[in-house]
Design a protein around this motif. Structure first.
Motif, PDB file in Angstrom:
ATOM      1  N   ASP A  37       0.811  -1.224   0.000  1.00  0.00           N
ATOM      2  CA  ASP A  37       0.000   0.000   0.000  1.00  0.00           C
ATOM      3  C   ASP A  37       0.841   1.269   0.000  1.00  0.00           C
ATOM      4  O   ASP A  37       0.293   2.371   0.014  1.00  0.00           O
ATOM      5  CB  ASP A  37      -0.927   0.010   1.215  1.00  0.00           C
ATOM      6  CG  ASP A  37      -1.976  -1.085   1.167  1.00  0.00           C
ATOM      7  OD1 ASP A  37      -2.341  -1.494   0.051  1.00  0.00           O
ATOM      8  OD2 ASP A  37      -2.423  -1.529   2.242  1.00  0.00           O
ATOM      9  N   TRP A  41       1.389   1.216  -8.210  1.00  0.00           N
ATOM     10  CA  TRP A  41       1.628   0.047  -9.060  1.00  0.00           C
ATOM     11  C   TRP A  41       1.551   0.457 -10.531  1.00  0.00           C
ATOM     12  O   TRP A  41       0.604   1.129 -10.956  1.00  0.00           O
ATOM     13  CB  TRP A  41       0.600  -1.032  -8.776  1.00  0.00           C
ATOM     14  CG  TRP A  41       0.681  -1.630  -7.401  1.00  0.00           C
ATOM     15  CD1 TRP A  41       0.254  -1.064  -6.236  1.00  0.00           C
ATOM     16  CD2 TRP A  41       1.226  -2.909  -7.058  1.00  0.00           C
ATOM     17  NE1 TRP A  41       0.496  -1.910  -5.182  1.00  0.00           N
ATOM     18  CE2 TRP A  41       1.080  -3.050  -5.646  1.00  0.00           C
ATOM     19  CE3 TRP A  41       1.804  -3.946  -7.792  1.00  0.00           C
ATOM     20  CZ2 TRP A  41       1.497  -4.197  -4.964  1.00  0.00           C
ATOM     21  CZ3 TRP A  41       2.212  -5.085  -7.110  1.00  0.00           C
ATOM     22  CH2 TRP A  41       2.067  -5.213  -5.717  1.00  0.00           C
ATOM     23  N   HIS A  89      -2.109  -1.876 -11.335  1.00  0.00           N
ATOM     24  CA  HIS A  89      -2.907  -2.362 -10.214  1.00  0.00           C
ATOM     25  C   HIS A  89      -3.328  -1.194  -9.321  1.00  0.00           C
ATOM     26  O   HIS A  89      -2.555  -0.259  -9.083  1.00  0.00           O
ATOM     27  CB  HIS A  89      -2.032  -3.352  -9.434  1.00  0.00           C
ATOM     28  CG  HIS A  89      -2.621  -3.916  -8.198  1.00  0.00           C
ATOM     29  ND1 HIS A  89      -3.840  -4.551  -8.149  1.00  0.00           N
ATOM     30  CD2 HIS A  89      -2.117  -3.972  -6.920  1.00  0.00           C
ATOM     31  CE1 HIS A  89      -4.070  -4.983  -6.915  1.00  0.00           C
ATOM     32  NE2 HIS A  89      -3.048  -4.632  -6.158  1.00  0.00           N
ATOM     33  N   LYS A  90      -4.573  -1.218  -8.866  1.00  0.00           N
ATOM     34  CA  LYS A  90      -5.149  -0.213  -7.964  1.00  0.00           C
ATOM     35  C   LYS A  90      -5.297   1.161  -8.619  1.00  0.00           C
ATOM     36  O   LYS A  90      -5.510   2.164  -7.927  1.00  0.00           O
ATOM     37  CB  LYS A  90      -4.338  -0.085  -6.666  1.00  0.00           C
ATOM     38  CG  LYS A  90      -4.343  -1.337  -5.809  1.00  0.00           C
ATOM     39  CD  LYS A  90      -3.657  -1.100  -4.467  1.00  0.00           C
ATOM     40  CE  LYS A  90      -3.729  -2.335  -3.589  1.00  0.00           C
ATOM     41  NZ  LYS A  90      -3.084  -2.116  -2.274  1.00  0.00           N
ATOM     42  N   ALA A  91      -5.202   1.226  -9.930  1.00  0.00           N
ATOM     43  CA  ALA A  91      -5.365   2.499 -10.638  1.00  0.00           C
ATOM     44  C   ALA A  91      -6.843   2.742 -10.953  1.00  0.00           C
ATOM     45  O   ALA A  91      -7.718   1.923 -10.649  1.00  0.00           O
ATOM     46  CB  ALA A  91      -4.530   2.499 -11.913  1.00  0.00           C
ATOM     47  N   PHE A  92      -7.116   3.882 -11.591  1.00  0.00           N
ATOM     48  CA  PHE A  92      -8.487   4.319 -11.840  1.00  0.00           C
ATOM     49  C   PHE A  92      -8.771   4.344 -13.342  1.00  0.00           C
ATOM     50  O   PHE A  92      -7.978   4.857 -14.123  1.00  0.00           O
ATOM     51  CB  PHE A  92      -8.716   5.706 -11.241  1.00  0.00           C
ATOM     52  CG  PHE A  92      -8.534   5.744  -9.749  1.00  0.00           C
ATOM     53  CD1 PHE A  92      -9.594   5.463  -8.903  1.00  0.00           C
ATOM     54  CD2 PHE A  92      -7.290   6.020  -9.197  1.00  0.00           C
ATOM     55  CE1 PHE A  92      -9.434   5.487  -7.531  1.00  0.00           C
ATOM     56  CE2 PHE A  92      -7.116   6.040  -7.827  1.00  0.00           C
ATOM     57  CZ  PHE A  92      -8.188   5.763  -6.987  1.00  0.00           C
ATOM     58  N   PRO A 164      -1.302  -7.402 -10.978  1.00  0.00           N
ATOM     59  CA  PRO A 164      -0.191  -6.614 -10.447  1.00  0.00           C
ATOM     60  C   PRO A 164       1.180  -7.212 -10.738  1.00  0.00           C
ATOM     61  O   PRO A 164       2.183  -6.515 -10.683  1.00  0.00           O
ATOM     62  CB  PRO A 164      -0.465  -6.610  -8.932  1.00  0.00           C
ATOM     63  CG  PRO A 164      -1.232  -7.857  -8.693  1.00  0.00           C
ATOM     64  CD  PRO A 164      -2.072  -8.061  -9.911  1.00  0.00           C
ATOM     65  N   VAL A 236     -15.682  -1.057  -7.611  1.00  0.00           N
ATOM     66  CA  VAL A 236     -14.351  -1.652  -7.489  1.00  0.00           C
ATOM     67  C   VAL A 236     -14.388  -3.012  -8.164  1.00  0.00           C
ATOM     68  O   VAL A 236     -15.162  -3.894  -7.773  1.00  0.00           O
ATOM     69  CB  VAL A 236     -13.923  -1.790  -6.019  1.00  0.00           C
ATOM     70  CG1 VAL A 236     -12.565  -2.477  -5.927  1.00  0.00           C
ATOM     71  CG2 VAL A 236     -13.873  -0.427  -5.342  1.00  0.00           C
ATOM     72  N   VAL A 238     -12.394  -6.431  -9.358  1.00  0.00           N
ATOM     73  CA  VAL A 238     -11.222  -7.285  -9.138  1.00  0.00           C
ATOM     74  C   VAL A 238     -11.269  -8.426 -10.139  1.00  0.00           C
ATOM     75  O   VAL A 238     -12.187  -9.247 -10.120  1.00  0.00           O
ATOM     76  CB  VAL A 238     -11.177  -7.844  -7.703  1.00  0.00           C
ATOM     77  CG1 VAL A 238      -9.937  -8.718  -7.521  1.00  0.00           C
ATOM     78  CG2 VAL A 238     -11.176  -6.717  -6.683  1.00  0.00           C
ATOM     79  N   HIS A 248      -6.813  -5.153  -9.003  1.00  0.00           N
ATOM     80  CA  HIS A 248      -7.853  -4.274  -8.490  1.00  0.00           C
ATOM     81  C   HIS A 248      -7.926  -2.995  -9.333  1.00  0.00           C
ATOM     82  O   HIS A 248      -6.900  -2.430  -9.719  1.00  0.00           O
ATOM     83  CB  HIS A 248      -7.547  -3.883  -7.040  1.00  0.00           C
ATOM     84  CG  HIS A 248      -7.626  -5.034  -6.076  1.00  0.00           C
ATOM     85  ND1 HIS A 248      -8.415  -4.999  -4.947  1.00  0.00           N
ATOM     86  CD2 HIS A 248      -7.012  -6.240  -6.068  1.00  0.00           C
ATOM     87  CE1 HIS A 248      -8.283  -6.129  -4.278  1.00  0.00           C
ATOM     88  NE2 HIS A 248      -7.436  -6.906  -4.939  1.00  0.00           N
ATOM     89  N   ASN A 249      -9.150  -2.526  -9.559  1.00  0.00           N
ATOM     90  CA  ASN A 249      -9.365  -1.341 -10.380  1.00  0.00           C
ATOM     91  C   ASN A 249     -10.653  -0.649  -9.932  1.00  0.00           C
ATOM     92  O   ASN A 249     -11.616  -1.314  -9.553  1.00  0.00           O
ATOM     93  CB  ASN A 249      -9.453  -1.749 -11.857  1.00  0.00           C
ATOM     94  CG  ASN A 249      -9.762  -0.589 -12.779  1.00  0.00           C
ATOM     95  OD1 ASN A 249     -10.869  -0.492 -13.308  1.00  0.00           O
ATOM     96  ND2 ASN A 249      -8.815   0.305 -12.966  1.00  0.00           N
ATOM     97  N   THR A 250     -10.653   0.675  -9.982  1.00  0.00           N
ATOM     98  CA  THR A 250     -11.827   1.439  -9.575  1.00  0.00           C
ATOM     99  C   THR A 250     -12.297   2.325 -10.732  1.00  0.00           C
ATOM    100  O   THR A 250     -11.475   2.964 -11.400  1.00  0.00           O
ATOM    101  CB  THR A 250     -11.513   2.320  -8.352  1.00  0.00           C
ATOM    102  OG1 THR A 250     -11.088   1.482  -7.275  1.00  0.00           O
ATOM    103  CG2 THR A 250     -12.748   3.108  -7.913  1.00  0.00           C
TER     104      THR A 250
END
Length: 254
Positions: A37, A41, A89-92, A164, A236, A238, A248-250
């Protein structure tokens, strides 16, 4: 081994997974451990000196073709994507304000490891560096032809999360027997297996290398099973593939 590419401490770093943390493998921070965290990424692909070729498959799962009321193709249906569409990963991912239907696509992504030309299926795995997870969003509002999606459907900035991890090919004994799953806000909406591909990975490498040169770092996105749903801002998503990772993506408004 699971490789990652991250932004941390003001620079882009190469790292590997190590006991639930990221171990920096290059540069002045080599050997540092960083939390998942605590980084940004990036797509887990080493930059190359020339433009990367990204090939994406349409209708490569029979259940997905049936879901869309199409006959399964007799040869691979492919289209090209620009590297600018890739995010980590974890991007928008941006959803245009005026669209009515935008859906995810959980896909196994093949990363080419060495130059491939006129490769036979029996030797195809020798040309793979590894695998990662891709989420190849599509915007149906702009769709004119399922067989050849136009650029506004599939080649939009932020609309192809990837990662990721880049997992070494040697650590994936059988890429044609991996479970795929997508959740939206924690609810399972898509479930399948790579065993149901119409054209498997060796077939795709033989097919594409028969008329074009595949180079190190090139990507093949191998298609998605059925189970697509519309995604709204705030959702969200996944996309997860067994042994490869959970991406993961939002969704956000553009």
């Amino acid at each position: 081994m699971k490789h990652a590419r991250i932004a941390w401490s003001g620079a882009i770093q190469q790292a590997v997974e190590s006991d639930g943390q990221l171990l920096i493998t290059q540069g002045p921070h080599k050997g540092h451990l960083v939390g998942f965290d605590d980084v940004v990424w990036l797509p887990p692909l080493t930059p190359v000196s020339q433009a990367r070729t990204v090939i994406a498959l349409g209708l490569n799962y029979a259940d997905h073709a049936k879901e869309l009321a199409f006959k399964a193709p007799e040869e691979p249906l492919a289209f090209m994507k620009g590297e600018a569409s890739l995010i980590g990963h974890k991007a928008f991912t941006k959803r245009p304000a005026d669209v009515k239907y935008m859906h995810y696509e959980c896909e196994l992504a093949v990363v080419i490891g060495r130059m491939a030309r006129h490769v036979k299926k029996a030797n195809a795995y020798d040309f793979i560096a590894g695998y990662t997870v891709a989420n190849d969003y599509a915007i149906r509002d702009y769709l004119e032809n399922w067989y050849r999606p136009n650029l506004r459907v599939k080649n939009r900035d932020t609309c192809t999360p990837i990662g990721p991890w880049l997992v070494d090919a040697a650590d994936v004994p059988n890429p044609m027997a991996l479970k795929l799953q997508t959740t939206v806000n924690g609810k399972v909406t898509q479930s399948g297996t790579t065993a149901d591909m119409i054209f498997d990975v060796p077939t795709l490498i033989e097919y594409f290398s028969s008329f074009m040169t595949l180079k190190p770092g090139d990507l093949i996105l191998t298609g998605t099973p059925d189970g697509i749903v519309d995604c709204q801002p705030g959702d969200v998503i996944v996309t997860e593939i067994e042994g490869i990772g959970a991406l993961h993506n939002t969704i956000v408004s553009s």
